[in-house]
Design a protein around this motif. Structure first.
Motif, short mmCIF file in Angstrom:
data_model
loop_
_atom_site.label_atom_id
_atom_site.label_comp_id
_atom_site.label_asym_id
_atom_site.label_seq_id
_atom_site.Cartn_x
_atom_site.Cartn_y
_atom_site.Cartn_z
N VAL A 1 -1.71 -18.92 23.67
CA VAL A 1 -1.15 -18.00 24.68
C VAL A 1 0.16 -18.51 25.26
N LEU A 2 0.18 -19.76 25.70
CA LEU A 2 1.35 -20.28 26.41
C LEU A 2 2.44 -20.69 25.43
N ARG A 3 3.61 -20.11 25.56
CA ARG A 3 4.74 -20.40 24.71
C ARG A 3 6.02 -20.14 25.50
N THR A 4 7.12 -20.66 25.02
CA THR A 4 8.39 -20.50 25.71
C THR A 4 8.78 -19.03 25.79
N VAL A 5 9.11 -18.57 26.99
CA VAL A 5 9.47 -17.16 27.17
C VAL A 5 10.89 -16.92 26.70
N GLY B 1 12.08 -13.95 32.04
CA GLY B 1 11.25 -15.12 32.30
C GLY B 1 10.10 -14.86 33.24
N PHE B 2 10.35 -14.19 34.34
CA PHE B 2 9.29 -13.92 35.31
C PHE B 2 8.21 -13.03 34.70
N GLU B 3 8.62 -11.93 34.08
CA GLU B 3 7.66 -10.96 33.53
C GLU B 3 6.81 -11.58 32.42
N GLY C 1 8.92 -22.69 29.74
CA GLY C 1 10.37 -22.74 29.72
C GLY C 1 11.01 -22.00 30.88
N VAL C 2 10.35 -22.04 32.05
CA VAL C 2 10.89 -21.39 33.25
C VAL C 2 11.05 -22.43 34.34
#
Length: 257
Positions: free
Chosen positions: A16-20, A25-27, A59-60
């Motif tokens: 699930v978690l990956r660089t946006v 970025g927020f969304e 990546g935020v």
């Protein structure tokens, strides 16, 4: 090389978690953390990774991440705790399968208000078809290409967890089993897409009862699927995965349409 191929302990958040992407970025960070919660990858009552880790993986900036967590807290999905053992914790009502236990043995209760809102038929069919394509494809790839080092043990452990799960935890363990299969197929794009569609499917499943007879049938299918994957029988793996998806689809259509 990913964790599974190194033989290290698998990371349950990896699908699930990956660089946006830049610009949203927020969304996109909000979408991914919502998926973590809805999939039960961090169960109710347990702590999300630290702000530093989440910000790095997505990546935020920490500022953006805090805005995301504030929205989730306002929606009642997480809570912030201070102190030595503090952090951001998933609230219990958002753990999949956390509905009340039924009076009778045949099923577990559905939504608390007893209602079943009808989804849009076209949207439901699209979701079910996309899920089938991804699950059948992942099963076939795992069987045909073989599993990475440690993959067989991971798959067996995920199967055992579904077999041993209490009713209230079954759907979360079922989700983890299917996410593991998708990730072991070796395509980050496939596992990311599967995580997204599975979150949608879980939202639908949480609106219908847990039927013991269906769970027993599903468990036999899980076992047959793992056997086919581990013996390299891609044809059977795809057939079992397709049948398994069809059973879930039939239940969802029956209850929700």
């Amino acid at each position: 090389m990913d964790d599974a191929r190194r033989g290290a302990a698998p990371d349950p958040l990896a699908p699930v978690l990956r660089t946006v992407r830049a610009g949203n970025g927020f969304e996109e960070a909000l979408e991914q953390i919502l998926q973590v919660i809805r999939l039960g990858l961090v169960p109710g009552g347990e702590r999300l990774p630290s702000e530093r880790e989440l910000a790095d993986r997505l990546g935020v900036s920490r500022v953006t991440l805090r805005e995301v967590l504030r929205v989730l807290q306002e929606q009642g999905m997480v809570e912030s705790r201070r102190g030595r053992y503090g952090g951001t914790f998933v609230r219990h009502p958002w753990e999949p399968g956390a509905e009340p236990v039924p009076a009778g043995p045949a099923s577990q209760a559905g939504p608390a208000d007893g209602t079943l809102r009808r989804p849009d038929t076209a949207d439901l069919e699209d979701t079910l078809r996309f899920r089938e394509v991804l699950e059948v494809g992942a099963a076939g790839l795992c069987a045909a290409e073989g599993l990475p080092p440690g993959g067989a043990e991971r798959l067996r452990a995920a199967l055992d967890a579904t077999r041993d799960a209490a009713l209230a935890d079954y759907r979360r363990q079922d989700t983890l089993f299917h996410l593991a299969l998708a990730e072991l197929a070796g395509s980050p794009s496939l596992s990311a897409q599967y995580a997204g569609v599975r979150a949608t499917v879980n939202g639908l499943l949480n609106r219908i009862p847990l039927l013991v007879r269906n769970l027993e049938h599903a468990q036999r299918q899980h076992t047959a699927l793992v056997d086919a994957v581990l013996t390299g029988d891609a044809h059977t793996a795809r057939a079992v995965a397709r049948e398994h998806c069809a059973g879930t689809a039939a239940l969802l259509r029956g209850f929700l349409l």
